[in-house]
Design an enzyme around this catalytic site. Structure first.
Site, PDB file in Angstrom:
ATOM      1  N   ALA A 105      -7.417  -8.488  -0.328  1.00  0.00           N
ATOM      2  CA  ALA A 105      -6.370  -7.662   0.319  1.00  0.00           C
ATOM      3  C   ALA A 105      -5.481  -7.016  -0.539  1.00  0.00           C
ATOM      4  O   ALA A 105      -5.190  -5.761  -0.439  1.00  0.00           O
ATOM      5  CB  ALA A 105      -5.484  -8.384   1.337  1.00  0.00           C
TER       6      ALA A 105
ATOM      7  N   ASN B 126       3.720  -7.281   4.742  1.00  0.00           N
ATOM      8  CA  ASN B 126       2.974  -8.192   4.565  1.00  0.00           C
ATOM      9  C   ASN B 126       2.649  -8.671   3.207  1.00  0.00           C
ATOM     10  O   ASN B 126       2.508  -9.971   2.740  1.00  0.00           O
ATOM     11  CB  ASN B 126       1.649  -8.441   5.239  1.00  0.00           C
ATOM     12  N   THR B 127       2.773  -7.815   2.293  1.00  0.00           N
ATOM     13  CA  THR B 127       2.658  -7.966   0.960  1.00  0.00           C
ATOM     14  C   THR B 127       3.597  -8.947   0.123  1.00  0.00           C
ATOM     15  O   THR B 127       3.466  -9.741  -0.614  1.00  0.00           O
ATOM     16  CB  THR B 127       2.514  -6.567  -0.017  1.00  0.00           C
TER      17      THR B 127
ATOM     18  N   ASP C 109       1.380   0.074  14.713  1.00  0.00           N
ATOM     19  CA  ASP C 109       1.588   1.266  15.222  1.00  0.00           C
ATOM     20  C   ASP C 109       0.895   2.395  14.704  1.00  0.00           C
ATOM     21  O   ASP C 109       0.684   3.454  15.331  1.00  0.00           O
ATOM     22  CB  ASP C 109       3.250   1.574  14.904  1.00  0.00           C
TER      23      ASP C 109
ATOM     24  N   ARG D 207     -13.435 -18.148   5.175  1.00  0.00           N
ATOM     25  CA  ARG D 207     -12.093 -18.155   5.812  1.00  0.00           C
ATOM     26  C   ARG D 207     -12.504 -18.549   7.155  1.00  0.00           C
ATOM     27  O   ARG D 207     -11.964 -19.575   7.962  1.00  0.00           O
ATOM     28  CB  ARG D 207     -11.058 -17.140   5.707  1.00  0.00           C
TER      29      ARG D 207
ATOM     30  N   GLY E 289       0.478 -12.857  -3.046  1.00  0.00           N
ATOM     31  CA  GLY E 289       0.365 -12.082  -4.110  1.00  0.00           C
ATOM     32  C   GLY E 289      -0.935 -12.004  -5.060  1.00  0.00           C
ATOM     33  O   GLY E 289      -0.730 -11.191  -6.073  1.00  0.00           O
TER      34      GLY E 289
ATOM     35  N   HIS F 197      -5.260 -11.733   9.144  1.00  0.00           N
ATOM     36  CA  HIS F 197      -5.408 -10.425   8.576  1.00  0.00           C
ATOM     37  C   HIS F 197      -6.335  -9.859   9.751  1.00  0.00           C
ATOM     38  O   HIS F 197      -7.030 -10.306  10.370  1.00  0.00           O
ATOM     39  CB  HIS F 197      -6.184 -10.440   7.414  1.00  0.00           C
TER      40      HIS F 197
ATOM     41  N   GLU G  74      10.270   3.687   6.055  1.00  0.00           N
ATOM     42  CA  GLU G  74       9.936   2.121   6.451  1.00  0.00           C
ATOM     43  C   GLU G  74      11.041   1.884   7.591  1.00  0.00           C
ATOM     44  O   GLU G  74      12.213   2.093   7.562  1.00  0.00           O
ATOM     45  CB  GLU G  74      10.338   1.332   5.298  1.00  0.00           C
TER      46      GLU G  74
ATOM     47  N   ALA H 253       0.919  -1.227   0.052  1.00  0.00           N
ATOM     48  CA  ALA H 253      -0.103   0.183  -0.187  1.00  0.00           C
ATOM     49  C   ALA H 253       0.990   1.004   0.029  1.00  0.00           C
ATOM     50  O   ALA H 253       0.584   2.141  -0.683  1.00  0.00           O
ATOM     51  CB  ALA H 253      -0.916  -0.112   1.373  1.00  0.00           C
TER      52      ALA H 253
END
Length: 479
Positions: A460, A66-67, A250, A309, A72, A416, A58, A39
């Site tokens: 996602a 997490n990507t 955070d 899920r 993917g 998630h 970063e 994102a």
């Protein structure tokens, strides 16, 4: 007094000339992006391509979040590609399934933005160098419909490569090992967000101001056990996570400190596919529910593998040791190198088991052979007849009858966090009164309100691709 003032002025002049670094701790950019996952990189690309000055921060030593370690894959209603494969689909169906899949707790306007924006986001991504196979459209676990697009690069690596290259090409600056510790707002509950406080690896604190906006793309809180327990006491330290260690929430906490509202913080999704030793995803033999069955330690199926899920996880918790095996055969097995570890390595490690017969596989994984063989026979009969009388599975495509056969042990794992800061369709962060916070935007798993109680598999990546771009454009152009 005049002499004293002159001396003070001279002293300050000397400090400015000799020690310019002492006054260099305030920096300024047009847009600041916090977080270097999918994102964040997409937002940075979108903003930078508007011609503004962009800085991405970063906290970890590498990009990806997490990507990077995800599958993917991306849900997209893509009529051209889907019709070539005989798949009927529509944006309205994707919208209805996403809302219903989250028990209608997702914001309808956000969901509509997601499903309508997915195809343009796919096209943008292809234009920026990530390739997809038009023939690889399938149903990832929990997706409910064959609209899941798979990149040609493994896991989420292609997303991070393509958008880090695109962001840099557009002029965005990227800094690693720089942790944002505070969002700066004119006052805690009103006024404009004008920047962030960050700390570098050596402990230096820097104030970085944003002339146009700050974008939060810090991800969820799946790796923060204390925060998970706070919002869902059942998800204690005994439950592993698929998430990378930076998923600590955070950004959500910092946004709350400047008045942001949150939505759905107790909606935490588990995936039934965690590695028994680590909770991580690598080690798949396949994640497509039409290519696999799940059996418990008694060698029996216990759930419709094509269900949501949360349904899969709840059923798995009812099994002995909350443990299952994914079963596949030679026509449906996928090389888990897609998730970073080759199949041969997983076989050597014992994380995937291979056998020439079902009886041999049952012996190797320690389940009753007779029950296991009967389970597979009955399932194959269901596929042939097109009806699953036991669990109502509709994704019946492949019989499991072509050796060799494969099994991989799996447990529930936190995957998630659907909850996070509230946003609107422009990716503006919303305060507790329901108003946008000027200068503050968010995208990706740091946000809440899109997926409701349960995120569909494949949504996602669609989320980060759609709302990451919206956040970048909004921050660069909204004044």
């Amino acid at each position: 007094m005049r002499r004293l003032s002159t001396l003070i002025g001279l002293a300050l002049t000397v400090i400015l000339i000799v020690c310019p670094v002492a006054l260099a701790q305030v920096q300024e950019y047009d847009v600041i992006v916090v977080g270097g996952g999918g994102a964040g990189l997409i937002a940075a690309t979108a903003a930078a391509e508007q011609g503004v000055d962009v800085l991405l921060l970063e906290r970890l030593a590498f990009l990806g979040g997490n990507t990077l370690i995800s599958g993917g894959v991306m849900n997209v209603v893509n009529p051209e590609w889907q019709k070539a494969l005989g798949i009927e689909d529509s944006v309205d169906l994707h919208y209805e399934q996403t809302l219903a899949g989250g028990d209608f707790r997702g914001d309808p306007e956000l969901v509509r933005t997601l499903v309508e924006g997915a195809l343009p986001a796919l096209h943008r991504t292809i234009e920026r160098g990530l390739k997809f196979d038009p023939k690889e459209i399938f149903v990832v676990v929990g997706a409910l419909w064959p609209r899941t697009h798979r990149p040609t690069e493994p896991a989420g690596t292609g997303w991070i490569r393509a958008y880090s290259e695109a962001a840099k090409a557009a002029g965005a600056e990227i800094r690693l090992k720089t942790r944002v510790v505070q969002i700066l707002r004119e006052s805690p509950l009103k006024g404009r967000v004008y920047g962030v406080m960050a700390v570098t690896e050596d402990g230096t604190e820097i104030e970085i101001r944003a002339r146009r906006g700050v974008i939060l793309a810090t991800g969820g809180f799946g790796a923060n056990v204390e925060l998970r327990i706070l919002h869902n006491p059942q998800l204690g330290p005994h439950i592993p996570t698929t998430n990378q260690p930076g998923a600590m929430g955070d950004g959500i906490i910092m946004a709350q400190d400047v008045g942001a509202a949150t939505r759905g913080m107790d909606f935490i999704q588990l995936l039934p596919l965690g590695d028994p030793a680590t909770g991580e995803l690598p080690g798949f033999i396949t994640s497509a529910p039409n290519e696999v069955i799940y059996v418990n330690k008694q060698g029996k199926r216990f759930v419709n593998e094509g269900a949501r899920r949360d349904v899969l996880v709840n059923a798995l918790f009812e099994q002995e040791d909350s443990f299952m095996f994914m079963i596949s055969d030679s026509q449906t097995v996928r090389d888990p190198a897609e998730f970073g570890i080759p199949l041969d390595t997983l076989l050597e490690q014992g994380r995937v088991v291979k056998a020439d017969t079902l009886a041999e596989l049952a012996e190797k994984i320690g389940v009753p052979a007779q029950a296991f063989e009967e389970t597979v026979r009955r399932y194959n009969e269901s596929v042939i007849n097109g009806v699953d009388p036991d669990f109502g599975k509709t994704l019946l495509e492949y019989t499991l009858d072509k050796p060799p056969f494969y099994a991989s042990g799996r447990v529930p794992s936190v995957h998630h966090t659907m909850g996070g800061v509230a946003i609107n369709t422009k990716a503006q962060v919303i305060d507790r009164r329901g108003d946008p916070i000027p200068g503050l935007y968010a995208a990706g798993e740091v946000t809440g309100g899109i997926h409701g109680t349960n995120r569909l598999g494949g949504n996602a990546i669609a989320d980060i691709a759609v709302f990451g771009w919206i956040a970048g454009e909004s921050a660069a152009t909204d004044q």
